[in-house]
Design a protein around this motif. Structure first.
Motif, PDB file in Angstrom:
ATOM      1  N   LEU A   1      34.990  49.397  34.810  1.00  0.00           N
ATOM      2  CA  LEU A   1      34.496  48.038  34.481  1.00  0.00           C
ATOM      3  C   LEU A   1      33.094  47.788  35.333  1.00  0.00           C
ATOM      4  O   LEU A   1      32.262  47.043  34.882  1.00  0.00           O
ATOM      5  CB  LEU A   1      35.592  47.144  35.442  1.00  0.00           C
ATOM      6  CG  LEU A   1      35.073  45.560  35.450  1.00  0.00           C
ATOM      7  CD1 LEU A   1      34.885  45.150  34.119  1.00  0.00           C
ATOM      8  CD2 LEU A   1      36.030  44.889  36.137  1.00  0.00           C
TER       9      LEU A   1
ATOM     10  N   GLN B   1      44.018  52.618  38.454  1.00  0.00           N
ATOM     11  CA  GLN B   1      43.448  51.454  38.753  1.00  0.00           C
ATOM     12  C   GLN B   1      42.218  51.750  39.080  1.00  0.00           C
ATOM     13  O   GLN B   1      41.308  51.155  38.738  1.00  0.00           O
ATOM     14  CB  GLN B   1      44.309  50.728  39.875  1.00  0.00           C
ATOM     15  CG  GLN B   1      45.456  50.101  38.878  1.00  0.00           C
ATOM     16  CD  GLN B   1      45.522  49.239  38.310  1.00  0.00           C
ATOM     17  OE1 GLN B   1      44.836  48.035  38.573  1.00  0.00           O
ATOM     18  NE2 GLN B   1      45.850  49.067  37.092  1.00  0.00           N
TER      19      GLN B   1
ATOM     20  N   LEU C   1      39.493  44.847  32.039  1.00  0.00           N
ATOM     21  CA  LEU C   1      39.889  43.640  32.354  1.00  0.00           C
ATOM     22  C   LEU C   1      41.201  43.390  32.294  1.00  0.00           C
ATOM     23  O   LEU C   1      41.913  42.905  33.036  1.00  0.00           O
ATOM     24  CB  LEU C   1      38.903  42.539  31.552  1.00  0.00           C
ATOM     25  CG  LEU C   1      37.414  42.315  31.911  1.00  0.00           C
ATOM     26  CD1 LEU C   1      36.950  41.316  31.243  1.00  0.00           C
ATOM     27  CD2 LEU C   1      37.346  42.000  33.527  1.00  0.00           C
ATOM     28  N   ASP C   2      41.789  43.783  31.008  1.00  0.00           N
ATOM     29  CA  ASP C   2      43.089  43.783  30.811  1.00  0.00           C
ATOM     30  C   ASP C   2      43.989  44.754  31.580  1.00  0.00           C
ATOM     31  O   ASP C   2      44.860  44.487  32.178  1.00  0.00           O
ATOM     32  CB  ASP C   2      43.343  44.090  29.336  1.00  0.00           C
ATOM     33  CG  ASP C   2      44.810  44.074  28.861  1.00  0.00           C
ATOM     34  OD1 ASP C   2      45.301  42.992  28.584  1.00  0.00           O
ATOM     35  OD2 ASP C   2      45.604  45.058  28.917  1.00  0.00           O
TER      36      ASP C   2
ATOM     37  N   ARG D   1      38.392  50.562  37.637  1.00  0.00           N
ATOM     38  CA  ARG D   1      37.411  49.771  38.290  1.00  0.00           C
ATOM     39  C   ARG D   1      35.977  50.325  38.210  1.00  0.00           C
ATOM     40  O   ARG D   1      34.975  49.595  37.983  1.00  0.00           O
ATOM     41  CB  ARG D   1      37.989  49.710  39.853  1.00  0.00           C
ATOM     42  CG  ARG D   1      39.045  48.778  40.038  1.00  0.00           C
ATOM     43  CD  ARG D   1      39.084  48.407  41.696  1.00  0.00           C
ATOM     44  NE  ARG D   1      39.357  49.432  42.210  1.00  0.00           N
ATOM     45  CZ  ARG D   1      40.850  49.916  42.622  1.00  0.00           C
ATOM     46  NH1 ARG D   1      41.777  48.946  42.138  1.00  0.00           N
ATOM     47  NH2 ARG D   1      41.101  50.885  43.238  1.00  0.00           N
TER      48      ARG D   1
ATOM     49  N   LEU E   1      43.242  46.041  34.289  1.00  0.00           N
ATOM     50  CA  LEU E   1      43.162  45.515  35.896  1.00  0.00           C
ATOM     51  C   LEU E   1      43.990  44.287  36.132  1.00  0.00           C
ATOM     52  O   LEU E   1      44.085  43.908  37.200  1.00  0.00           O
ATOM     53  CB  LEU E   1      41.928  45.625  36.604  1.00  0.00           C
ATOM     54  CG  LEU E   1      40.940  46.865  36.427  1.00  0.00           C
ATOM     55  CD1 LEU E   1      39.610  46.911  36.838  1.00  0.00           C
ATOM     56  CD2 LEU E   1      41.667  47.907  37.603  1.00  0.00           C
ATOM     57  N   GLY E   2      44.427  43.632  35.011  1.00  0.00           N
ATOM     58  CA  GLY E   2      45.028  42.400  34.993  1.00  0.00           C
ATOM     59  C   GLY E   2      44.309  41.145  35.570  1.00  0.00           C
ATOM     60  O   GLY E   2      44.528  40.004  35.845  1.00  0.00           O
ATOM     61  N   LEU E   3      42.665  41.316  35.142  1.00  0.00           N
ATOM     62  CA  LEU E   3      41.822  40.547  35.585  1.00  0.00           C
ATOM     63  C   LEU E   3      41.831  39.240  34.424  1.00  0.00           C
ATOM     64  O   LEU E   3      41.405  38.296  34.691  1.00  0.00           O
ATOM     65  CB  LEU E   3      40.523  40.799  35.584  1.00  0.00           C
ATOM     66  CG  LEU E   3      40.425  41.803  37.183  1.00  0.00           C
ATOM     67  CD1 LEU E   3      38.970  42.516  36.975  1.00  0.00           C
ATOM     68  CD2 LEU E   3      40.586  41.129  38.226  1.00  0.00           C
ATOM     69  N   TYR E   4      42.061  39.928  33.285  1.00  0.00           N
ATOM     70  CA  TYR E   4      41.971  38.814  32.104  1.00  0.00           C
ATOM     71  C   TYR E   4      43.071  39.453  31.040  1.00  0.00           C
ATOM     72  O   TYR E   4      42.652  40.310  30.181  1.00  0.00           O
ATOM     73  CB  TYR E   4      40.632  38.745  31.176  1.00  0.00           C
ATOM     74  CG  TYR E   4      40.599  37.957  30.188  1.00  0.00           C
ATOM     75  CD1 TYR E   4      40.425  36.410  30.318  1.00  0.00           C
ATOM     76  CD2 TYR E   4      40.518  38.287  29.032  1.00  0.00           C
ATOM     77  CE1 TYR E   4      40.444  35.372  29.324  1.00  0.00           C
ATOM     78  CE2 TYR E   4      40.342  37.568  27.862  1.00  0.00           C
ATOM     79  CZ  TYR E   4      40.373  35.965  28.140  1.00  0.00           C
ATOM     80  OH  TYR E   4      40.354  35.265  27.010  1.00  0.00           O
ATOM     81  N   LYS E   5      44.064  39.387  31.100  1.00  0.00           N
ATOM     82  CA  LYS E   5      45.249  39.849  30.153  1.00  0.00           C
ATOM     83  C   LYS E   5      44.809  39.434  28.923  1.00  0.00           C
ATOM     84  O   LYS E   5      44.880  37.969  28.539  1.00  0.00           O
ATOM     85  CB  LYS E   5      46.384  39.663  30.854  1.00  0.00           C
ATOM     86  CG  LYS E   5      46.843  39.983  32.192  1.00  0.00           C
ATOM     87  CD  LYS E   5      46.844  41.577  32.150  1.00  0.00           C
ATOM     88  CE  LYS E   5      48.110  42.189  31.642  1.00  0.00           C
ATOM     89  NZ  LYS E   5      48.140  43.560  31.593  1.00  0.00           N
TER      90      LYS E   5
END
Length: 246
Positions: free
Chosen positions: A128, A121, A209-210, A125, A212-216
């Protein structure tokens, strides 16, 4: 540090090939799953993907040093915005590679106590942040080129007169949007390195993004984005003039 930089530079092309193969496996695995492939075949594809990922981590050992050297060179850029974006982008890449090295040490058993989820993770980050900074740099380059293109057109008197002849505010807004869109298309068409960098960074953006679960999204889409950006990266290695500088 210079030795590590030379080693990393020699490994970059192989790492890009491994990356393309890894994301091709992710895309193929998702396609096979949707088509009802056997569990054994899916397990084999996932295992190959994992081996390719581990091989990439080995090839990226020392990439932090290369990123730090690039950041040191970027400090001397004359343009303040470019200096900030390029330097910050390289520093985030250096931190991403450092986290990646820790993950490699954990996966190979050199450091058995590594918390894989935590470091994964953390690495995504930094990845990203680097991509966001790179896209900001791309947007800045596009704005500069569009202003230069618009200045050239104003000097020739083209399209400006049409804008002044608009009947009302709504039509004038529509005309301005059309002009800006044409400027953007011309700028990207006349600057292949910038176009490739925008597409590559935009594709890569969906990966952290995927993760980190920010935009699956789904593994197939992530695989397609990763494969596309990898092919574009390979193109910039084969044809260095396609690489955005600095």
């Amino acid at each position: 540090m210079e030795t590590w930089v030379r080693f990393s530079a020699q490994s970059q092309a192989k790492e890009r090939l491994f990356r393309a193969a890894q994301y091709a496996c992710a895309l193929a695995g998702d396609t096979l799953r949707r088509n009802g492939a056997s569990a054994g075949l899916l397990a084999s594809v996932r295992q190959l993907e994992a081996h390719l990922s581990l091989g990439r981590k080995l090839l990226r050992l020392g990439s932090s040093a290369e990123a730090l050297e690039a950041a040191k060179r970027a400090i001397h850029l004359s343009d303040t915005v470019l200096r900030f974006c390029v330097t910050l982008g390289h520093l985030n890449r250096a931190m991403y590679f450092a986290c990646d090295n820790v993950l490699w040490a954990g996966k190979t058993g050199l450091v058995p106590g590594v918390d894989q989820e935590k470091w994964s993770q953390r690495s995504f980050r930094y990845y990203l942040f680097a991509l966001v900074v790179n896209l900001s740099r791309d947007a800045y380059e596009i704005r500069l080129l569009m202003e230069r293109e618009a200045g050239g057109r104003r000097a020739k008197g083209s399209e400006n007169g049409r804008q002044l002849r608009a009947d009302n505010g709504l039509q004038q807004l529509g005309l301005r949007l059309q002009i800006q869109l044409r400027l953007l298309i011309n700028v990207l068409r006349n600057n292949p390195p910038l176009l490739l960098d925008v597409v590559k960074n935009a594709c890569d953006l969906f990966i952290p993004l995927d993760k980190l679960g920010l935009y699956k999204t789904n593994p197939g889409f992530v695989g397609l984005c990763g494969l596309t950006s990898s092919v574009l990266s390979i193109l910039t290695i084969l044809h260095p003039w396609l690489k955005l500088k600095p």
